[in-house]
Motif scaffolding. Structure first.
Motif, PDB file in Angstrom:
ATOM      1  N   TYR A 176      47.898  58.911  49.184  1.00 20.26           N
ATOM      2  CA  TYR A 176      49.077  59.349  48.425  1.00 20.26           C
ATOM      3  C   TYR A 176      49.574  58.264  47.471  1.00 20.26           C
ATOM      4  O   TYR A 176      50.049  58.563  46.380  1.00 20.26           O
ATOM      5  CB  TYR A 176      50.198  59.782  49.359  1.00 20.26           C
ATOM      6  N   ASP A 224      47.481  58.399  44.426  1.00 20.25           N
ATOM      7  CA  ASP A 224      47.865  59.554  43.613  1.00 20.25           C
ATOM      8  C   ASP A 224      49.162  59.271  42.864  1.00 20.25           C
ATOM      9  O   ASP A 224      49.300  59.619  41.687  1.00 20.25           O
ATOM     10  CB  ASP A 224      48.025  60.790  44.502  1.00 20.25           C
ATOM     11  N   THR A 251      44.984  63.376  44.221  1.00 26.16           N
ATOM     12  CA  THR A 251      44.849  63.797  45.607  1.00 26.16           C
ATOM     13  C   THR A 251      45.524  65.149  45.767  1.00 26.16           C
ATOM     14  O   THR A 251      46.733  65.246  45.562  1.00 26.16           O
ATOM     15  CB  THR A 251      45.507  62.788  46.572  1.00 26.16           C
ATOM     16  N   PRO A 252      44.776  66.205  46.114  1.00 27.31           N
ATOM     17  CA  PRO A 252      45.431  67.496  46.355  1.00 27.31           C
ATOM     18  C   PRO A 252      46.376  67.395  47.550  1.00 27.31           C
ATOM     19  O   PRO A 252      46.157  66.614  48.481  1.00 27.31           O
ATOM     20  CB  PRO A 252      44.277  68.450  46.665  1.00 27.31           C
ATOM     21  N   TRP A 253      47.430  68.183  47.542  1.00 28.91           N
ATOM     22  CA  TRP A 253      48.451  68.092  48.590  1.00 28.91           C
ATOM     23  C   TRP A 253      47.882  68.389  49.961  1.00 28.91           C
ATOM     24  O   TRP A 253      48.345  67.875  50.964  1.00 28.91           O
ATOM     25  CB  TRP A 253      49.618  69.031  48.287  1.00 28.91           C
TER      26      TRP A 253
END
Length: 80
Positions: free
Chosen positions: A24, A27, A34-36
Protein backbone atom coordinates in the motif's frame (compact mmCIF):
# COMPACT_ATOMS: atom_id res chain seq x y z
CA UNK A 1 16.23 -5.61 28.66
CA UNK A 2 14.06 -8.52 29.65
CA UNK A 3 14.34 -11.67 27.59
CA UNK A 4 11.25 -13.25 26.12
CA UNK A 5 10.52 -16.50 24.40
CA UNK A 6 10.82 -16.62 20.63
CA UNK A 7 7.42 -16.90 18.93
CA UNK A 8 7.79 -17.72 15.23
CA UNK A 9 4.05 -17.38 14.58
CA UNK A 10 4.17 -13.71 15.49
CA UNK A 11 7.24 -13.27 13.32
CA UNK A 12 5.42 -14.74 10.30
CA UNK A 13 2.31 -12.61 10.94
CA UNK A 14 4.41 -9.48 11.30
CA UNK A 15 6.31 -10.20 8.11
CA UNK A 16 3.14 -10.64 6.05
CA UNK A 17 1.50 -7.54 7.51
CA UNK A 18 4.67 -5.57 6.81
CA UNK A 19 4.61 -6.76 3.19
CA UNK A 20 0.96 -5.68 2.94
CA UNK A 21 1.89 -2.26 4.31
CA UNK A 22 4.74 -1.95 1.82
CA UNK A 23 2.34 -2.82 -1.02
CA UNK A 24 0.00 0.00 0.00
CA UNK A 25 2.88 2.40 0.66
CA UNK A 26 4.23 1.77 -2.83
CA UNK A 27 0.79 2.44 -4.25
CA UNK A 28 0.47 5.66 -2.22
CA UNK A 29 3.89 6.80 -3.42
CA UNK A 30 2.99 6.09 -7.07
CA UNK A 31 5.77 3.51 -7.36
CA UNK A 32 3.24 0.93 -8.63
CA UNK A 33 -0.49 0.28 -8.78
CA UNK A 34 -1.93 -2.05 -6.14
CA UNK A 35 -5.58 -3.08 -6.58
CA UNK A 36 -7.62 -2.72 -3.39
CA UNK A 37 -8.37 -6.44 -3.25
CA UNK A 38 -4.79 -7.65 -3.74
CA UNK A 39 -3.79 -7.37 -0.10
CA UNK A 40 -6.71 -9.42 1.25
CA UNK A 41 -5.28 -12.82 0.18
CA UNK A 42 -1.85 -11.72 1.38
CA UNK A 43 -3.11 -10.88 4.88
CA UNK A 44 -5.42 -13.93 5.12
CA UNK A 45 -2.69 -16.25 3.87
CA UNK A 46 -0.16 -14.71 6.25
CA UNK A 47 -2.47 -15.12 9.23
CA UNK A 48 -3.15 -18.74 8.23
CA UNK A 49 0.58 -19.47 7.96
CA UNK A 50 1.21 -17.70 11.27
CA UNK A 51 -1.41 -19.88 12.96
CA UNK A 52 0.04 -23.03 11.43
CA UNK A 53 3.52 -21.97 12.52
CA UNK A 54 2.34 -21.29 16.07
CA UNK A 55 0.62 -24.68 16.27
CA UNK A 56 3.72 -26.43 14.96
CA UNK A 57 5.93 -24.56 17.42
CA UNK A 58 3.63 -25.46 20.30
CA UNK A 59 3.60 -29.14 19.28
CA UNK A 60 7.40 -29.23 19.06
CA UNK A 61 7.80 -27.57 22.45
CA UNK A 62 5.31 -29.93 24.08
CA UNK A 63 7.07 -32.97 22.61
CA UNK A 64 10.43 -31.75 23.87
CA UNK A 65 8.97 -30.87 27.24
CA UNK A 66 10.20 -27.28 27.05
CA UNK A 67 8.16 -25.21 29.50
CA UNK A 68 6.84 -21.82 28.59
CA UNK A 69 8.71 -18.90 30.03
CA UNK A 70 7.04 -17.83 33.28
CA UNK A 71 5.41 -14.44 33.15
CA UNK A 72 6.77 -12.15 35.80
CA UNK A 73 5.52 -8.58 35.89
CA UNK A 74 8.25 -5.95 35.72
CA UNK A 75 9.24 -4.33 38.96
CA UNK A 76 8.43 -0.62 39.38
CA UNK A 77 12.16 0.13 39.61
CA UNK A 78 12.90 -1.41 36.18
CA UNK A 79 12.34 1.85 34.26
CA UNK A 80 14.77 3.98 36.23
Amino acid sequence: MLRHEFQPGRLVAGAFLTIAGIAYAGDAGDAWETPWFAVIPLVIGGLFLAGATALLTRAIRRRRGTPRAPHTPPSPDAHT
